[in-house]
Design a protein around this motif. Sequence first.
Motif, PDB file in Angstrom:
ATOM      1  N   GLU A 179     -17.252  -0.616   1.400  1.00 57.38           N
ATOM      2  CA  GLU A 179     -17.085  -0.846   2.836  1.00 57.38           C
ATOM      3  C   GLU A 179     -16.146  -2.016   3.069  1.00 57.38           C
ATOM      4  O   GLU A 179     -15.168  -1.916   3.818  1.00 57.38           O
ATOM      5  CB  GLU A 179     -18.451  -1.187   3.470  1.00 57.38           C
ATOM      6  N   ALA A 180     -16.450  -3.133   2.386  1.00 56.07           N
ATOM      7  CA  ALA A 180     -15.655  -4.345   2.565  1.00 56.07           C
ATOM      8  C   ALA A 180     -14.209  -4.094   2.186  1.00 56.07           C
ATOM      9  O   ALA A 180     -13.279  -4.491   2.896  1.00 56.07           O
ATOM     10  CB  ALA A 180     -16.246  -5.471   1.710  1.00 56.07           C
ATOM     11  N   ALA A 181     -14.029  -3.391   1.074  1.00 55.43           N
ATOM     12  CA  ALA A 181     -12.664  -3.107   0.625  1.00 55.43           C
ATOM     13  C   ALA A 181     -11.931  -2.268   1.649  1.00 55.43           C
ATOM     14  O   ALA A 181     -10.750  -2.490   1.929  1.00 55.43           O
ATOM     15  CB  ALA A 181     -12.707  -2.390  -0.725  1.00 55.43           C
ATOM     16  N   ARG A 182     -12.644  -1.337   2.255  1.00 60.70           N
ATOM     17  CA  ARG A 182     -11.992  -0.468   3.229  1.00 60.70           C
ATOM     18  C   ARG A 182     -11.627  -1.218   4.491  1.00 60.70           C
ATOM     19  O   ARG A 182     -10.565  -0.996   5.077  1.00 60.70           O
ATOM     20  CB  ARG A 182     -12.871   0.721   3.542  1.00 60.70           C
ATOM     21  N   ILE A 183     -12.543  -2.118   4.887  1.00 63.23           N
ATOM     22  CA  ILE A 183     -12.248  -2.911   6.077  1.00 63.23           C
ATOM     23  C   ILE A 183     -11.016  -3.776   5.843  1.00 63.23           C
ATOM     24  O   ILE A 183     -10.179  -3.974   6.713  1.00 63.23           O
ATOM     25  CB  ILE A 183     -13.478  -3.764   6.463  1.00 63.23           C
ATOM     26  N   ASP A 184     -10.910  -4.296   4.605  1.00 54.82           N
ATOM     27  CA  ASP A 184      -9.729  -5.093   4.258  1.00 54.82           C
ATOM     28  C   ASP A 184      -8.484  -4.253   4.060  1.00 54.82           C
ATOM     29  O   ASP A 184      -7.433  -4.781   3.701  1.00 54.82           O
ATOM     30  CB  ASP A 184      -9.995  -5.888   2.967  1.00 54.82           C
ATOM     31  N   GLY A 185      -8.623  -2.962   4.221  1.00 54.05           N
ATOM     32  CA  GLY A 185      -7.450  -2.103   4.151  1.00 54.05           C
ATOM     33  C   GLY A 185      -7.071  -1.657   2.760  1.00 54.05           C
ATOM     34  O   GLY A 185      -5.950  -1.200   2.533  1.00 54.05           O
ATOM     35  N   ALA A 186      -7.992  -1.793   1.780  1.00 53.35           N
ATOM     36  CA  ALA A 186      -7.673  -1.357   0.421  1.00 53.35           C
ATOM     37  C   ALA A 186      -7.921   0.132   0.297  1.00 53.35           C
ATOM     38  O   ALA A 186      -8.970   0.636   0.682  1.00 53.35           O
ATOM     39  CB  ALA A 186      -8.518  -2.108  -0.597  1.00 53.35           C
ATOM     40  N   ARG A 190      -6.104   0.931  -4.955  1.00 54.81           N
ATOM     41  CA  ARG A 190      -6.272  -0.525  -5.087  1.00 54.81           C
ATOM     42  C   ARG A 190      -7.707  -0.890  -5.380  1.00 54.81           C
ATOM     43  O   ARG A 190      -7.980  -1.805  -6.159  1.00 54.81           O
ATOM     44  CB  ARG A 190      -5.812  -1.221  -3.795  1.00 54.81           C
ATOM     45  N   PHE A 191      -8.631  -0.196  -4.751  1.00 55.79           N
ATOM     46  CA  PHE A 191     -10.048  -0.474  -5.005  1.00 55.79           C
ATOM     47  C   PHE A 191     -10.362  -0.293  -6.488  1.00 55.79           C
ATOM     48  O   PHE A 191     -11.040  -1.104  -7.113  1.00 55.79           O
ATOM     49  CB  PHE A 191     -10.918   0.466  -4.157  1.00 55.79           C
ATOM     50  N   ASP A 194      -8.269  -3.193  -8.493  1.00 57.57           N
ATOM     51  CA  ASP A 194      -8.542  -4.605  -8.176  1.00 57.57           C
ATOM     52  C   ASP A 194     -10.023  -4.941  -8.157  1.00 57.57           C
ATOM     53  O   ASP A 194     -10.400  -6.097  -8.331  1.00 57.57           O
ATOM     54  CB  ASP A 194      -7.923  -4.970  -6.818  1.00 57.57           C
TER      55      ASP A 194
END
Lengths: 287, 293
Positions: A179-186, A190-191, A194
């Motif tokens: 969720e956090a990664a998606r909110i940050d636009g990853a 990239r997920f 990274d």
Amino acid sequence: MTTHKRRLRLSTVVDHAILIAGSLLMIVPVLMLVQMTSMPDLINMKTGPSLSIGDQWVPNFEKAMFQADGFSGINTGTRMLMNSFILGIGFAFGKIFVGMLAAYAIVYFRMRYASLAFWIIFTTLLLPLEVRILPSYEVVQRLGMLNTYQGLIIPLIASATATFFFRQYFRSIPEELVEAARIDGAGPVRFFFDILIPLSRTMIAAMFIIMFVYGWNQYLWPTMVTTEEGMFTLVRGIKQITQMLEGNQIPEYGRANMLALIAILPPVMIVIFFQSWFVKGLTESDK
Amino acid sequence: MKRAGFTSAWLPAMLLLPQLAVIAIFFYWPAAHALRSSFYLQDPFGFGETFVGLSNFTSLLTSAAYSRAAWFTVFFTLIVTFGSLSIALLLAVKADKVIRGAKTYRTLLMWVYAVAPPVAGVIGLIMFNQSWGPLKEFFALFGWDFKLGVNYFDTAFAMIAVSIWKQVPVNFIFFLSGLQSIPKSVREAALIDNRSATGRFWDITFPLLAPTGFFLLITNITYAMFDTFGVIDTVLKGQPGNNPMTLVYKVYVDGFRGNDLGGSSAQSVVLMVLVLALTVFQFRMIERRIHYT
């Protein structure tokens, strides 16, 4: 109180005695193998393992590493050692690569046919290579892959042990991370690089050790697909090692046992040095 | 399970592609091939094949050599499984209990995991050597004239001994990690309730280890049936003769050396069915185990 204390001591002594006996049971047979590599063949033939340490280590090691037998004259210990490393590393790498990608797709993507893919993949856990060994051989033969590294390694990868392992592990990673990664636009790529790979470092290492040892120690499959002596691995070459002891007038125990020793040394060293990773990876896969 | 997944049509397909390709070519194709050839009789020189229905299977069931190998496999599997499990359990309980040297013992008892089965077989050949094998000499003290490769029982004994030796370490690792995951509070409560160590073991530790033990039971059965090939082949020096052999070894001997592809495929299919039954049994038991852990 004193009697209680003494009884405790006695039980501790018994515990240690059992553990020491168990440890000796594991070590002594291999020590006999090691001892025989230090002796001249004539003495080995007459007396077998003994308590004395001879001076033949260097000549036996040289014979094991550089002397070849058979027709081609290329299956020296050095050559077999190289093939063993290619098999162990190639197998571990292939298994992890294929398994991680598949597990990533299964755990982190919403797809149609997800459960179908899941079942197709995990059915392979049910049948070990040993039960389909001959048809696998025929397939490899038909593809012209006998006596090649691909033919040696890829059929061994055709099961889902690593995929299953990574699936279990990925599922234990908190969902909030995606969720956090998606909110940050990853995005998914990239997920993966990274976040997921750095998080799984220990697991990848553990898996690599287990798979390396597993690949290195393969016997039946290499025996079938590699008939050219230049393709032999050390473990595959064992058969010739035992035949060496049969044919000759003075069996070459020094050389044969040295080759056996070289065959067990790398995986044993890895298991001992990376013990905690290895144990973690092994017991984790149980869940 | 709910996963906040990514949505993409082609990416997951690409990710699954290597896995699916490898298992399609090297798992499903051979498995289907084995299934098919088990109903055919192959010409030994490679000229065509004839459909023979179930005759490969019926000739297996009536073959004395096959049933001999099957019974030996059952016997071998039982002894190897229970032998290595009980030795490993004893060692794990003790290694979990001692304070001094715990780490050293752990290392000493687990490293044989990395020894390849055929190398273990070579070590067995040394131990049981006809002229000076240390174990052979030891048995001679009791009047047992051990003859590896000649006497059926002695050869079976050597195979079993080597296979157990090779399997103790992995069982030890799992039992030890199972023991170490038993919560301290449970152990302390048990200590107050029951003063006898043996009583504590059977009342508390053993039931808590049951899931690990069950998992290992299945792993060990599979090991004894399939992974002991290397041990058996080296101990027999590739010459089965009248010596005992397991079913997997027989698949290899009949199909690869004897060129009896149909018969060997039928044997493979029988093994597949056995393994499938074992796995289904395992999954059902695992579902049940949720209730008591």
